[in-house]
Design a protein around this motif. Structure first.
Motif, PDB file in Angstrom:
ATOM      1  N   VAL A  30      36.644  74.212   2.087  1.00  0.00           N
ATOM      2  CA  VAL A  30      37.342  74.928   0.942  1.00  0.00           C
ATOM      3  C   VAL A  30      37.219  74.041  -0.266  1.00  0.00           C
ATOM      4  O   VAL A  30      36.818  74.218  -1.277  1.00  0.00           O
ATOM      5  CB  VAL A  30      38.619  75.281   1.303  1.00  0.00           C
ATOM      6  CG1 VAL A  30      39.392  75.929  -0.020  1.00  0.00           C
ATOM      7  CG2 VAL A  30      38.523  76.539   2.298  1.00  0.00           C
ATOM      8  N   CYS A  31      37.795  72.804   0.067  1.00  0.00           N
ATOM      9  CA  CYS A  31      37.758  71.779  -0.960  1.00  0.00           C
ATOM     10  C   CYS A  31      36.286  71.360  -1.597  1.00  0.00           C
ATOM     11  O   CYS A  31      36.071  71.242  -2.761  1.00  0.00           O
ATOM     12  CB  CYS A  31      38.432  70.532  -0.723  1.00  0.00           C
ATOM     13  SG  CYS A  31      40.378  71.166  -0.387  1.00  0.00           S
ATOM     14  N   ARG A  32      35.694  71.086  -0.556  1.00  0.00           N
ATOM     15  CA  ARG A  32      33.907  71.013  -1.395  1.00  0.00           C
ATOM     16  C   ARG A  32      33.459  72.166  -1.884  1.00  0.00           C
ATOM     17  O   ARG A  32      32.851  71.768  -2.865  1.00  0.00           O
ATOM     18  CB  ARG A  32      33.108  70.532  -0.103  1.00  0.00           C
ATOM     19  CG  ARG A  32      33.451  69.163   0.547  1.00  0.00           C
ATOM     20  CD  ARG A  32      32.029  68.710   1.653  1.00  0.00           C
ATOM     21  NE  ARG A  32      32.075  69.796   2.739  1.00  0.00           N
ATOM     22  CZ  ARG A  32      32.802  69.469   3.837  1.00  0.00           C
ATOM     23  NH1 ARG A  32      33.673  68.542   3.816  1.00  0.00           N
ATOM     24  NH2 ARG A  32      32.597  70.272   4.755  1.00  0.00           N
ATOM     25  N   GLY A  39      36.419  61.708  -1.326  1.00  0.00           N
ATOM     26  CA  GLY A  39      36.587  60.264  -1.571  1.00  0.00           C
ATOM     27  C   GLY A  39      37.633  60.076  -2.656  1.00  0.00           C
ATOM     28  O   GLY A  39      38.247  59.126  -2.863  1.00  0.00           O
ATOM     29  N   THR A  40      37.825  61.240  -3.497  1.00  0.00           N
ATOM     30  CA  THR A  40      38.577  61.142  -4.724  1.00  0.00           C
ATOM     31  C   THR A  40      40.074  61.607  -4.235  1.00  0.00           C
ATOM     32  O   THR A  40      40.442  62.291  -3.377  1.00  0.00           O
ATOM     33  CB  THR A  40      37.992  62.098  -5.845  1.00  0.00           C
ATOM     34  OG1 THR A  40      38.197  63.501  -5.226  1.00  0.00           O
ATOM     35  CG2 THR A  40      36.687  61.733  -6.121  1.00  0.00           C
ATOM     36  N   ALA A  41      41.089  61.270  -5.111  1.00  0.00           N
ATOM     37  CA  ALA A  41      42.465  61.509  -4.846  1.00  0.00           C
ATOM     38  C   ALA A  41      42.745  63.022  -4.894  1.00  0.00           C
ATOM     39  O   ALA A  41      43.410  63.564  -4.177  1.00  0.00           O
ATOM     40  CB  ALA A  41      43.244  60.785  -5.927  1.00  0.00           C
ATOM     41  N   THR A  42      42.006  63.620  -5.818  1.00  0.00           N
ATOM     42  CA  THR A  42      42.172  65.003  -5.911  1.00  0.00           C
ATOM     43  C   THR A  42      41.651  65.799  -4.671  1.00  0.00           C
ATOM     44  O   THR A  42      42.266  66.847  -4.384  1.00  0.00           O
ATOM     45  CB  THR A  42      41.384  65.783  -7.260  1.00  0.00           C
ATOM     46  OG1 THR A  42      41.635  64.950  -8.171  1.00  0.00           O
ATOM     47  CG2 THR A  42      41.687  67.118  -7.188  1.00  0.00           C
ATOM     48  N   TYR A  43      40.464  65.197  -3.996  1.00  0.00           N
ATOM     49  CA  TYR A  43      40.150  65.970  -2.900  1.00  0.00           C
ATOM     50  C   TYR A  43      40.950  65.851  -1.564  1.00  0.00           C
ATOM     51  O   TYR A  43      41.072  66.702  -1.008  1.00  0.00           O
ATOM     52  CB  TYR A  43      38.694  65.487  -2.667  1.00  0.00           C
ATOM     53  CG  TYR A  43      37.900  65.717  -1.123  1.00  0.00           C
ATOM     54  CD1 TYR A  43      37.216  67.001  -1.087  1.00  0.00           C
ATOM     55  CD2 TYR A  43      38.148  65.072  -0.263  1.00  0.00           C
ATOM     56  CE1 TYR A  43      36.481  67.314  -0.019  1.00  0.00           C
ATOM     57  CE2 TYR A  43      37.433  65.359   1.102  1.00  0.00           C
ATOM     58  CZ  TYR A  43      36.696  66.413   1.104  1.00  0.00           C
ATOM     59  OH  TYR A  43      36.149  66.855   2.173  1.00  0.00           O
ATOM     60  N   THR A  44      41.504  64.562  -1.428  1.00  0.00           N
ATOM     61  CA  THR A  44      42.517  64.071  -0.381  1.00  0.00           C
ATOM     62  C   THR A  44      43.733  65.102  -0.619  1.00  0.00           C
ATOM     63  O   THR A  44      44.180  65.566   0.121  1.00  0.00           O
ATOM     64  CB  THR A  44      42.787  62.873  -0.436  1.00  0.00           C
ATOM     65  OG1 THR A  44      41.595  61.967  -0.400  1.00  0.00           O
ATOM     66  CG2 THR A  44      43.854  62.379   0.644  1.00  0.00           C
ATOM     67  N   ASN A  48      44.744  67.963   2.198  1.00  0.00           N
ATOM     68  CA  ASN A  48      45.959  67.795   2.979  1.00  0.00           C
ATOM     69  C   ASN A  48      46.909  68.973   2.619  1.00  0.00           C
ATOM     70  O   ASN A  48      47.211  69.584   3.415  1.00  0.00           O
ATOM     71  CB  ASN A  48      46.742  66.681   2.320  1.00  0.00           C
ATOM     72  CG  ASN A  48      46.295  65.425   2.734  1.00  0.00           C
ATOM     73  OD1 ASN A  48      45.592  65.301   3.879  1.00  0.00           O
ATOM     74  ND2 ASN A  48      46.681  64.164   1.905  1.00  0.00           N
ATOM     75  N   ALA A  49      46.659  69.707   1.232  1.00  0.00           N
ATOM     76  CA  ALA A  49      47.402  70.932   1.168  1.00  0.00           C
ATOM     77  C   ALA A  49      46.762  71.975   2.028  1.00  0.00           C
ATOM     78  O   ALA A  49      47.491  72.956   2.514  1.00  0.00           O
ATOM     79  CB  ALA A  49      47.317  71.279  -0.359  1.00  0.00           C
TER      80      ALA A  49
END
Length: 95
Positions: A30-32, A39-44, A48-49
């Motif tokens: 979903v995030c991709r 690798g970015t903080a936003t992706y992480t 997690n969410a």
């Protein structure tokens, strides 16, 4: 009664069948798909969410299935008991 129990147990098993790996994989995809780069903080944060959301939904579905199974079993027992009792109508009273 037996059928209600079997159906309730089956629903309970199927409702909570998403594994942790599947939850994580779903969150990552979903995030991709939204355009975030691994690798970015936003992706992480997104992963997690999404993972926490997937686990919460899976738990809620399992709880609903368990409640539905319990209602089915109790309802089946009540109906079975009512059907097994003889019903006599005595009019104004039985002597």
């Amino acid at each position: 009664m037996r059928l209600a129990f079997i159906l309730g147990a089956t629903a309970l098993v199927l409702a909570g069948c998403q594994t942790a790996e599947q939850s994580m994989s779903n969150a990552e995809s979903v995030c991709r798909e939204t355009g975030l780069k691994p690798g970015t903080a936003t992706y992480t944060r997104c992963v997690n969410a999404g993972y926490r959301n997937n686990v919460a939904q899976s738990n809620a579905a399992a709880n609903q299935a368990a409640a539905g199974a319990a209602v089915g079993v109790v309802g089946g027992a009540v109906l079975g008991a009512a059907a097994a009792r003889p019903h006599y109508y005595c009019g104004w009273g039985c002597w």
